[in-house]
Scaffold this motif. Structure first.
Motif, PDB file in Angstrom:
ATOM      1  N   LEU A 165       0.835  -1.196   0.000  1.00 33.85           N
ATOM      2  CA  LEU A 165       0.000   0.000   0.000  1.00 33.85           C
ATOM      3  C   LEU A 165       0.874   1.253   0.000  1.00 33.85           C
ATOM      4  CD1 LEU A 165      -2.730   1.496   0.337  1.00 33.85           C
ATOM      5  CD2 LEU A 165      -2.437   1.196   2.795  1.00 33.85           C
ATOM      6  N   ALA A 166       1.899   1.280   0.842  1.00 38.50           N
ATOM      7  CA  ALA A 166       2.810   2.428   0.894  1.00 38.50           C
ATOM      8  C   ALA A 166       3.549   2.604  -0.433  1.00 38.50           C
ATOM      9  CB  ALA A 166       3.809   2.256   2.040  1.00 38.50           C
ATOM     10  N   VAL A 167       3.953   1.494  -1.039  1.00 39.78           N
ATOM     11  CA  VAL A 167       4.627   1.564  -2.333  1.00 39.78           C
ATOM     12  C   VAL A 167       3.682   2.144  -3.387  1.00 39.78           C
ATOM     13  CG1 VAL A 167       5.574   0.142  -4.210  1.00 39.78           C
ATOM     14  CG2 VAL A 167       6.290  -0.261  -1.848  1.00 39.78           C
ATOM     15  N   CYS A 168       2.423   1.734  -3.354  1.00 40.01           N
ATOM     16  CA  CYS A 168       1.454   2.238  -4.326  1.00 40.01           C
ATOM     17  C   CYS A 168       1.143   3.714  -4.095  1.00 40.01           C
ATOM     18  CB  CYS A 168       0.178   1.407  -4.285  1.00 40.01           C
ATOM     19  SG  CYS A 168       0.381  -0.183  -5.084  1.00 40.01           S
ATOM     20  N   ILE A 169       1.106   4.154  -2.844  1.00 38.68           N
ATOM     21  CA  ILE A 169       0.905   5.580  -2.575  1.00 38.68           C
ATOM     22  C   ILE A 169       2.054   6.390  -3.163  1.00 38.68           C
ATOM     23  CG2 ILE A 169       0.832   7.331  -0.745  1.00 38.68           C
ATOM     24  CD1 ILE A 169      -0.752   5.274   0.934  1.00 38.68           C
ATOM     25  N   CYS A 170       3.265   5.901  -2.956  1.00 33.82           N
ATOM     26  CA  CYS A 170       4.432   6.588  -3.530  1.00 33.82           C
ATOM     27  C   CYS A 170       4.397   6.548  -5.052  1.00 33.82           C
ATOM     28  CB  CYS A 170       5.722   5.951  -3.019  1.00 33.82           C
ATOM     29  SG  CYS A 170       6.005   6.206  -1.271  1.00 33.82           S
ATOM     30  N   ALA A 171       4.036   5.406  -5.620  1.00 29.54           N
ATOM     31  CA  ALA A 171       3.965   5.287  -7.080  1.00 29.54           C
ATOM     32  C   ALA A 171       2.918   6.231  -7.650  1.00 29.54           C
ATOM     33  CB  ALA A 171       3.651   3.843  -7.475  1.00 29.54           C
ATOM     34  N   GLY A 172       1.779   6.372  -6.984  1.00 25.11           N
ATOM     35  CA  GLY A 172       0.757   7.299  -7.453  1.00 25.11           C
ATOM     36  C   GLY A 172       1.231   8.737  -7.440  1.00 25.11           C
ATOM     37  N   SER A 173       1.949   9.117  -6.389  1.00 27.83           N
ATOM     38  CA  SER A 173       2.450  10.492  -6.338  1.00 27.83           C
ATOM     39  C   SER A 173       3.570  10.704  -7.356  1.00 27.83           C
ATOM     40  CB  SER A 173       2.922  10.841  -4.928  1.00 27.83           C
ATOM     41  OG  SER A 173       3.959   9.989  -4.523  1.00 27.83           O
ATOM     42  N   PRO A 175      -7.114  -7.312  -2.114  1.00 25.61           N
ATOM     43  CA  PRO A 175      -5.741  -6.803  -2.241  1.00 25.61           C
ATOM     44  C   PRO A 175      -5.557  -5.883  -3.454  1.00 25.61           C
ATOM     45  CG  PRO A 175      -5.695  -9.118  -1.706  1.00 25.61           C
ATOM     46  CD  PRO A 175      -7.132  -8.770  -1.969  1.00 25.61           C
ATOM     47  N   ALA A 176      -6.197  -6.209  -4.576  1.00 26.58           N
ATOM     48  CA  ALA A 176      -6.097  -5.330  -5.752  1.00 26.58           C
ATOM     49  C   ALA A 176      -6.761  -3.989  -5.485  1.00 26.58           C
ATOM     50  CB  ALA A 176      -6.731  -6.012  -6.962  1.00 26.58           C
ATOM     51  N   TYR A 177      -7.885  -4.007  -4.782  1.00 28.69           N
ATOM     52  CA  TYR A 177      -8.576  -2.766  -4.440  1.00 28.69           C
ATOM     53  C   TYR A 177      -7.716  -1.899  -3.531  1.00 28.69           C
ATOM     54  CZ  TYR A 177     -12.205   0.352  -2.655  1.00 28.69           C
ATOM     55  OH  TYR A 177     -12.922   1.453  -2.299  1.00 28.69           O
ATOM     56  N   ILE A 178      -7.040  -2.516  -2.584  1.00 31.29           N
ATOM     57  CA  ILE A 178      -6.160  -1.776  -1.680  1.00 31.29           C
ATOM     58  C   ILE A 178      -5.049  -1.090  -2.478  1.00 31.29           C
ATOM     59  CG2 ILE A 178      -4.440  -2.021   0.161  1.00 31.29           C
ATOM     60  CD1 ILE A 178      -6.211  -4.307   1.269  1.00 31.29           C
ATOM     61  N   LEU A 179      -4.462  -1.820  -3.412  1.00 32.58           N
ATOM     62  CA  LEU A 179      -3.372  -1.252  -4.201  1.00 32.58           C
ATOM     63  C   LEU A 179      -3.867  -0.119  -5.093  1.00 32.58           C
ATOM     64  CD1 LEU A 179      -1.433  -4.508  -5.125  1.00 32.58           C
ATOM     65  CD2 LEU A 179      -1.064  -2.955  -3.206  1.00 32.58           C
ATOM     66  N   LEU A 180      -5.032  -0.282  -5.707  1.00 30.63           N
ATOM     67  CA  LEU A 180      -5.587   0.787  -6.538  1.00 30.63           C
ATOM     68  C   LEU A 180      -5.946   2.018  -5.711  1.00 30.63           C
ATOM     69  CD1 LEU A 180      -7.820  -1.242  -9.012  1.00 30.63           C
ATOM     70  CD2 LEU A 180      -5.694  -0.029  -9.509  1.00 30.63           C
ATOM     71  N   ARG A 181      -6.494   1.795  -4.520  1.00 27.15           N
ATOM     72  CA  ARG A 181      -6.795   2.927  -3.634  1.00 27.15           C
ATOM     73  C   ARG A 181      -5.511   3.648  -3.221  1.00 27.15           C
ATOM     74  NH1 ARG A 181     -11.439   3.224  -0.244  1.00 27.15           N
ATOM     75  NH2 ARG A 181     -10.310   5.016   0.579  1.00 27.15           N
ATOM     76  N   GLY A 182      -4.432   2.898  -3.007  1.00 28.66           N
ATOM     77  CA  GLY A 182      -3.156   3.527  -2.676  1.00 28.66           C
ATOM     78  C   GLY A 182      -2.645   4.390  -3.817  1.00 28.66           C
ATOM     79  N   LEU A 183      -2.737   3.869  -5.042  1.00 30.82           N
ATOM     80  CA  LEU A 183      -2.321   4.654  -6.209  1.00 30.82           C
ATOM     81  C   LEU A 183      -3.142   5.933  -6.330  1.00 30.82           C
ATOM     82  CD1 LEU A 183      -1.837   1.878  -8.909  1.00 30.82           C
ATOM     83  CD2 LEU A 183      -0.085   3.453  -8.088  1.00 30.82           C
ATOM     84  N   SER A 184      -4.448   5.805  -6.178  1.00 31.70           N
ATOM     85  CA  SER A 184      -5.299   6.989  -6.329  1.00 31.70           C
ATOM     86  C   SER A 184      -5.084   7.986  -5.194  1.00 31.70           C
ATOM     87  CB  SER A 184      -6.765   6.586  -6.434  1.00 31.70           C
ATOM     88  OG  SER A 184      -7.227   6.033  -5.234  1.00 31.70           O
TER      89      SER A 184
END
Length: 191
Positions: free
Chosen positions: A15-23, A92-101
């Protein structure tokens, strides 16, 4: 029935990786599409666009129902995932997509509004996500763990491949749904 903490930690890490990737994705965007998004966000965050009290009450209900129904569908798919194995990766996919967004939205807000964007992030984006992300990670870990246990039982050709302790499983999901409902109310109020 216990929740495997290693799975929760792995989900939180991704999740943290996806938040960083989204930013990072937002920062690397260029062109007319980014300018159009910035104009739209600037229009939304402009305080001159506030409506009357009646429309805000109607929009609160509409916003809550929209957010709640989306979350209800995701939780229902995660709840049935130990029985319907194809839905195991949904949460898990939803969590990752929410992190990206979330990462993309936070970076875009900061870019459009500058230092004032921190206030917008703290009041509009962060409160419900601080509640939802850990709950979703716990429910995803429980769902994955229970699904794996059921697959193992089915692979040993046991006729009675029921879910172990289905009552506790259902109770944990019901509590998770209650917390998510509270966060949906908070999100609708803040929006």
């Amino acid at each position: 029935m216990y929740i495997n903490h290693k799975v929760v930690v792995v989900l939180l890490f991704f999740l943290a990786v996806c938040i960083c990737a989204g930013s990072f994705f937002e920062v690397s965007m260029t062109g007319a599409g980014k300018e159009h998004l910035e104009e739209m966000l600037s229009g939304l965050l402009n305080p001159e666009n506030s409506g009357s009290g009646d429309s805000s009450a109607a929009s609160f209900t509409a916003c809550f129902l929209r957010v709640f129904l989306k979350n209800l569908v995701i939780i229902a798919l995660a709840f049935i995932s130990p029985v319907v194995f194809i839905t195991l990766p949904v949460l898990p996919a939803y969590i990752l997509l929410r992190g990206l967004s979330f990462g993309f939205s936070a970076a875009m807000t900061l870019e459009v509004t500058g230092i004032r964007g921190i206030l917008y992030i703290l009041t509009a984006l962060l409160p419900q996500n601080l509640i939802q992300f850990p709950v979703y990670c716990l429910l995803a870990a429980l769902s994955l763990q229970t699904g794996v246990m059921r697959i193992r039982k089915l692979s040993h050709y046991r006729k009675n491949a029921r879910l172990p302790d289905a009552g506790r499983y259902s109770l944990i999901f019901a509590l998770g749904l209650g917390v998510i409902t509270f966060s949906c109310l908070l999100e609708a109020f803040l929006v």
